[in-house]
Design a protein around this motif. Structure first.
Motif, PDB file in Angstrom:
ATOM      1  N   ALA A 289       0.818  -1.215   0.000  1.00 13.11           N
ATOM      2  CA  ALA A 289       0.000   0.000   0.000  1.00 13.11           C
ATOM      3  C   ALA A 289       0.849   1.262   0.000  1.00 13.11           C
ATOM      4  N   THR A 290       2.045   1.184   0.565  1.00 12.62           N
ATOM      5  CA  THR A 290       2.905   2.370   0.626  1.00 12.62           C
ATOM      6  C   THR A 290       3.297   2.862  -0.762  1.00 12.62           C
ATOM      7  N   CYS A 291       3.309   1.965  -1.734  1.00 16.26           N
ATOM      8  CA  CYS A 291       3.659   2.364  -3.110  1.00 16.26           C
ATOM      9  C   CYS A 291       2.622   3.333  -3.660  1.00 16.26           C
ATOM     10  N   ALA A 292       1.351   2.987  -3.485  1.00 17.28           N
ATOM     11  CA  ALA A 292       0.282   3.877  -3.941  1.00 17.28           C
ATOM     12  C   ALA A 292       0.266   5.170  -3.127  1.00 17.28           C
ATOM     13  N   LYS A 293       0.514   5.053  -1.816  1.00 22.26           N
ATOM     14  CA  LYS A 293       0.517   6.240  -0.961  1.00 22.26           C
ATOM     15  C   LYS A 293       1.648   7.187  -1.339  1.00 22.26           C
ATOM     16  N   ASP A 294       2.818   6.631  -1.644  1.00 20.83           N
ATOM     17  CA  ASP A 294       3.960   7.473  -2.028  1.00 20.83           C
ATOM     18  C   ASP A 294       3.661   8.258  -3.298  1.00 20.83           C
ATOM     19  N   PHE A 295       2.981   7.635  -4.237  1.00 19.64           N
ATOM     20  CA  PHE A 295       2.681   8.322  -5.495  1.00 19.64           C
ATOM     21  C   PHE A 295       1.583   9.365  -5.315  1.00 19.64           C
ATOM     22  N   LEU A 296       0.499   8.973  -4.650  1.00 20.76           N
ATOM     23  CA  LEU A 296      -0.674   9.845  -4.556  1.00 20.76           C
ATOM     24  C   LEU A 296      -0.524  10.953  -3.527  1.00 20.76           C
ATOM     25  N   GLY A 297       0.321  10.732  -2.502  1.00 23.12           N
ATOM     26  CA  GLY A 297       0.515  11.774  -1.497  1.00 23.12           C
ATOM     27  C   GLY A 297      -0.793  12.151  -0.831  1.00 23.12           C
ATOM     28  N   ASP A 298      -1.136  13.456  -0.867  1.00 25.89           N
ATOM     29  CA  ASP A 298      -2.362  13.924  -0.216  1.00 25.89           C
ATOM     30  C   ASP A 298      -3.515  14.086  -1.213  1.00 25.89           C
ATOM     31  N   TYR A 299      -3.438  13.368  -2.327  1.00 29.03           N
ATOM     32  CA  TYR A 299      -4.506  13.434  -3.327  1.00 29.03           C
ATOM     33  C   TYR A 299      -5.838  13.029  -2.695  1.00 29.03           C
ATOM     34  N   SER A 300      -6.901  13.780  -2.990  1.00 25.42           N
ATOM     35  CA  SER A 300      -8.182  13.531  -2.329  1.00 25.42           C
ATOM     36  C   SER A 300      -9.346  13.419  -3.311  1.00 25.42           C
ATOM     37  N   GLY A 301      -9.055  13.098  -4.567  1.00 24.41           N
ATOM     38  CA  GLY A 301     -10.124  12.962  -5.549  1.00 24.41           C
ATOM     39  C   GLY A 301     -10.644  11.537  -5.621  1.00 24.41           C
ATOM     40  N   TYR A 311      -5.667  -0.526  -2.163  1.00 24.59           N
ATOM     41  CA  TYR A 311      -6.251   0.794  -2.401  1.00 24.59           C
ATOM     42  C   TYR A 311      -7.237   1.180  -1.301  1.00 24.59           C
ATOM     43  N   ASP A 312      -7.757   0.171  -0.576  1.00 25.22           N
ATOM     44  CA  ASP A 312      -8.700   0.450   0.509  1.00 25.22           C
ATOM     45  C   ASP A 312      -8.022   1.130   1.691  1.00 25.22           C
ATOM     46  N   THR A 313      -6.690   1.093   1.742  1.00 29.38           N
ATOM     47  CA  THR A 313      -5.965   1.721   2.846  1.00 29.38           C
ATOM     48  C   THR A 313      -5.764   3.219   2.636  1.00 29.38           C
ATOM     49  N   LEU A 314      -6.156   3.727   1.468  1.00 32.01           N
ATOM     50  CA  LEU A 314      -6.001   5.153   1.178  1.00 32.01           C
ATOM     51  C   LEU A 314      -7.207   5.899   1.724  1.00 32.01           C
ATOM     52  N   ASP A 315      -6.985   6.681   2.754  1.00 33.44           N
ATOM     53  CA  ASP A 315      -8.096   7.322   3.468  1.00 33.44           C
ATOM     54  C   ASP A 315      -8.657   8.538   2.736  1.00 33.44           C
ATOM     55  N   ALA A 316      -7.812   9.289   2.040  1.00 30.23           N
ATOM     56  CA  ALA A 316      -8.244  10.570   1.492  1.00 30.23           C
ATOM     57  C   ALA A 316      -9.063  10.435   0.214  1.00 30.23           C
ATOM     58  N   VAL A 317      -8.876   9.349  -0.521  1.00 33.65           N
ATOM     59  CA  VAL A 317      -9.521   9.231  -1.832  1.00 33.65           C
ATOM     60  C   VAL A 317     -10.920   8.631  -1.706  1.00 33.65           C
ATOM     61  N   THR A 318     -11.736   8.869  -2.728  1.00 36.56           N
ATOM     62  CA  THR A 318     -13.046   8.228  -2.841  1.00 36.56           C
ATOM     63  C   THR A 318     -12.924   7.108  -3.856  1.00 36.56           C
ATOM     64  N   GLN A 319     -13.219   5.877  -3.426  1.00 35.82           N
ATOM     65  CA  GLN A 319     -12.981   4.707  -4.257  1.00 35.82           C
ATOM     66  C   GLN A 319     -14.089   4.509  -5.295  1.00 35.82           C
ATOM     67  N   ALA A 320     -13.662   4.145  -6.494  1.00 34.44           N
ATOM     68  CA  ALA A 320     -14.589   3.727  -7.554  1.00 34.44           C
ATOM     69  C   ALA A 320     -14.100   2.385  -8.085  1.00 34.44           C
ATOM     70  N   ALA A 321     -15.042   1.479  -8.368  1.00 33.70           N
ATOM     71  CA  ALA A 321     -14.670   0.132  -8.827  1.00 33.70           C
ATOM     72  C   ALA A 321     -14.947  -0.017 -10.319  1.00 33.70           C
ATOM     73  N   CYS A 322     -14.387  -1.067 -10.882  1.00 31.19           N
ATOM     74  CA  CYS A 322     -14.445  -1.320 -12.320  1.00 31.19           C
ATOM     75  C   CYS A 322     -15.547  -2.327 -12.644  1.00 31.19           C
ATOM     76  N   MET A 323     -16.539  -1.885 -13.407  1.00 31.42           N
ATOM     77  CA  MET A 323     -17.642  -2.780 -13.776  1.00 31.42           C
ATOM     78  C   MET A 323     -17.160  -3.890 -14.702  1.00 31.42           C
ATOM     79  N   ALA A 324     -16.123  -3.621 -15.496  1.00 24.25           N
ATOM     80  CA  ALA A 324     -15.614  -4.643 -16.414  1.00 24.25           C
ATOM     81  C   ALA A 324     -15.048  -5.838 -15.656  1.00 24.25           C
ATOM     82  N   HIS A 325     -14.479  -5.597 -14.460  1.00 23.32           N
ATOM     83  CA  HIS A 325     -13.959  -6.710 -13.660  1.00 23.32           C
ATOM     84  C   HIS A 325     -15.100  -7.590 -13.155  1.00 23.32           C
ATOM     85  N   ALA A 326     -16.194  -6.961 -12.736  1.00 25.87           N
ATOM     86  CA  ALA A 326     -17.353  -7.746 -12.315  1.00 25.87           C
ATOM     87  C   ALA A 326     -17.909  -8.538 -13.491  1.00 25.87           C
ATOM     88  N   ARG A 327     -17.993  -7.893 -14.647  1.00 27.48           N
ATOM     89  CA  ARG A 327     -18.500  -8.586 -15.835  1.00 27.48           C
ATOM     90  C   ARG A 327     -17.620  -9.777 -16.190  1.00 27.48           C
TER      91      ARG A 327
END
Length: 507
Positions: A289-301, A311-327
């Protein structure tokens, strides 16, 4: 008939023994029934796995829903096709920007066969053929004029020689020019052509350049474009949506790690609806998770991903999932099903097909219009889909059970795209950007060093950003490798973004 004893106590003992025997038989029967049920479940799971493996090995990988009970094809057919979706017939004309070599064809004696009178010109009939010249190699010879002062020769003990400066180079004292660097980088990172094959191609022109030299060029070029990558990353982190994905890469020489260890190339890119998208490859030795955190920093989008738990460990961001993966998971369940009739996997796939039908309606619209249509048409479909998921009774360990469990777990993230019209329904754009890397990886297999992996990541950033903006990478690299040496690392690099380079400037 067995004689029964007259003693009451003996009778009680016999009855008790019979009771215990019956209990033991019932327990054994239940155990056998449970064992049979378990074996039956295992057989069903194995049949599913066998069907899925056979499908992946021998069948088409398309995720399209076949016609069936739940297809509701009339709803899909009712959607009007856009002009882009209509198939164009005939051969496409050759690009106008290509250089034209005109060959004129005339008759030696233009006379009429009937009356022997001279013919006059009444027009020209044209046709075009594609001409391809294999890699053309030439030499740029720099002749730097030297200057001396005659007066100093007469009056001074020393005479200073002044030499006209040579144009700045990405790699000083190298025999490579900007166009040579661009050709090598494009061949490796766009065409997935390993360096040893490029050496063979150059050898056919009697050019003796070693693979080590070409590798050194790539590493140095990848390091020196870092200011451009930093500017691109800064732009990406200011966007409201970032899409993320990751893939493996092998690095042979990494401190305190075995050569067989897996490293990771993380990919972060702009959303599907951005006018000038940016694609960033970021090398890390792990997928923590630190890899994603290092890149995104304080990104909050918004962050759109495939459901990877880090990605669930990133507190500041709002998560969106991929419908193609479910399909994709329901498609696997469809392939694994032993029944050829339309069933539950097809029902789920048709819910998803309706959602993509709504997306086709929004093509070319503004974000606000797209969000409005999604609220009106996609939201009711999603509600119906969720209600259907919640009442399904299937094998939890089966392919369909896993597909349903995955979709239910990701459900609140799958709804995120309803919040903003700039959010994509799936992460396919990022998967398309990571696919060329995985294709190239099959050819060059590994990076020798961490420095080489990071340099490759930087060059892939530029290649895939060019591709996302429909720009020829070779011409961009040619321009960049000519202009960048003239700049100081602290200079503003915003004018060197790929979408700002005119093709004429590159040529």
């Amino acid at each position: 008939m067995t004689d029964l004893p007259d003693d009451i106590e003996q009778l009680k003992a016999m009855l008790l023994e019979l009771h215990y025997q019956n209990e033991a038989k019932e327990k054994l029967l239940v155990a056998k029934q449970e064992e049979v049920a378990e074996l039956k479940t295992q057989v069903e799971l194995l049949i599913e796995q066998l069907n899925l493996n056979k499908s992946k090995r021998f069948s088409s990988q398309s995720e399209k829903v076949p016609k069936g009970t739940f297809n509701e094809a009339e709803q899909q057919k009712s959607l009007p096709k856009s002009n882009d979706e209509k198939k164009k017939t005939g051969r496409k004309p050759l690009p106008k920007e290509l250089e034209r070599e005109i060959h004129k064809h005339e008759l030696n004696a233009p006379y009429c066969e009937c009356c022997d009178e001279p013919l006059h010109e009444c027009g020209v009939e044209t046709s075009e053929e594609l001409k391809i010249i294999p890699q053309k190699v030439s030499v740029i010879r720099h002749e730097r004029t030297k200057y001396a002062c005659r007066q100093c020769k007469k009056t001074q003990t020393k005479s200073k020689i002044i030499t006209a400066p040579k144009p700045a180079s990405m790699i000083p004292k190298s025999m490579g020019s900007a166009s040579a660097f661009a050709a090598v980088v494009t061949a490796k990172y766009v065409d997935a052509l390993p360096l040893y094959r490029q050496v063979d191609i150059l050898n056919r022109s009697d050019i003796d350049i070693s693979r080590a030299t070409l590798a050194n060029w790539c590493v140095q070029l990848g390091n020196k474009v870092k200011p451009i990558i930093d500017e691109m990353k800064s732009r990406l982190l200011n966007e409201k949506l970032i899409c993320a994905d990751e893939t493996t890469v092998q690095v042979l020489r990494e401190e305190d790690r075995k050569a067989q260890s897996k490293s990771y190339m993380w990919v972060f890119r702009s959303g599907e609806f951005i006018k000038n998208p940016v694609v960033i490859y970021d090398y890390h030795p792990s997928c923590a998770a630190t890899c994603a955190k290092d890149f995104l920093g304080d990104y909050s989008g918004y962050l759109l991903s495939d459901g990877y738990s880090v990605y669930d460990t990133l507190d500041a961001v709002t998560q969106a999932a991929c419908m193609a993966h479910a399909r994709r998971k329901f498609t696997d369940a469809q392939k694994a099903s032993p029944s050829k009739k339309a069933g539950k996997p097809e029902k789920a796939l048709n819910f998803i097909a309706k959602l993509y039908g709504v997306e086709r309606k929004t093509k070319g619209l503004s974000a606000n219009e797209r969000q409005k249509i999604r609220k009106q048409e996609a939201e009711p479909i999603l509600s119906e889909f969720k209600a259907w998921l919640d009442v399904q009774n299937v094998l939890p360990k089966g392919v369909l059970g896993k597909a349903i469990a995955y979709t239910q777990k990701q459900w609140h993230k799958l709804l995120t795209y309803l919040e903003d019209g700039d959010i994509c329904i799936d992460n396919n754009v990022t998967e398309r950007d990571i696919r060329p890397f995985t294709t190239g990886r099959k050819n060059w297999m590994f990076s020798t060093s961490v420095e080489g992996a990071k340099a490759s990541a930087n060059l892939y950033c530029l290649v895939m950003t060019c591709r996302a903006n429909d720009i020829n990478p070779y011409y961009y690299f040619q321009y960049l490798f000519t202009e960048l040496p003239k700049r100081d690392p602290a200079d503003d690099m915003s004018d060197l973004m790929p979408w700002l380079v005119e093709m004429g400037d590159a040529e």
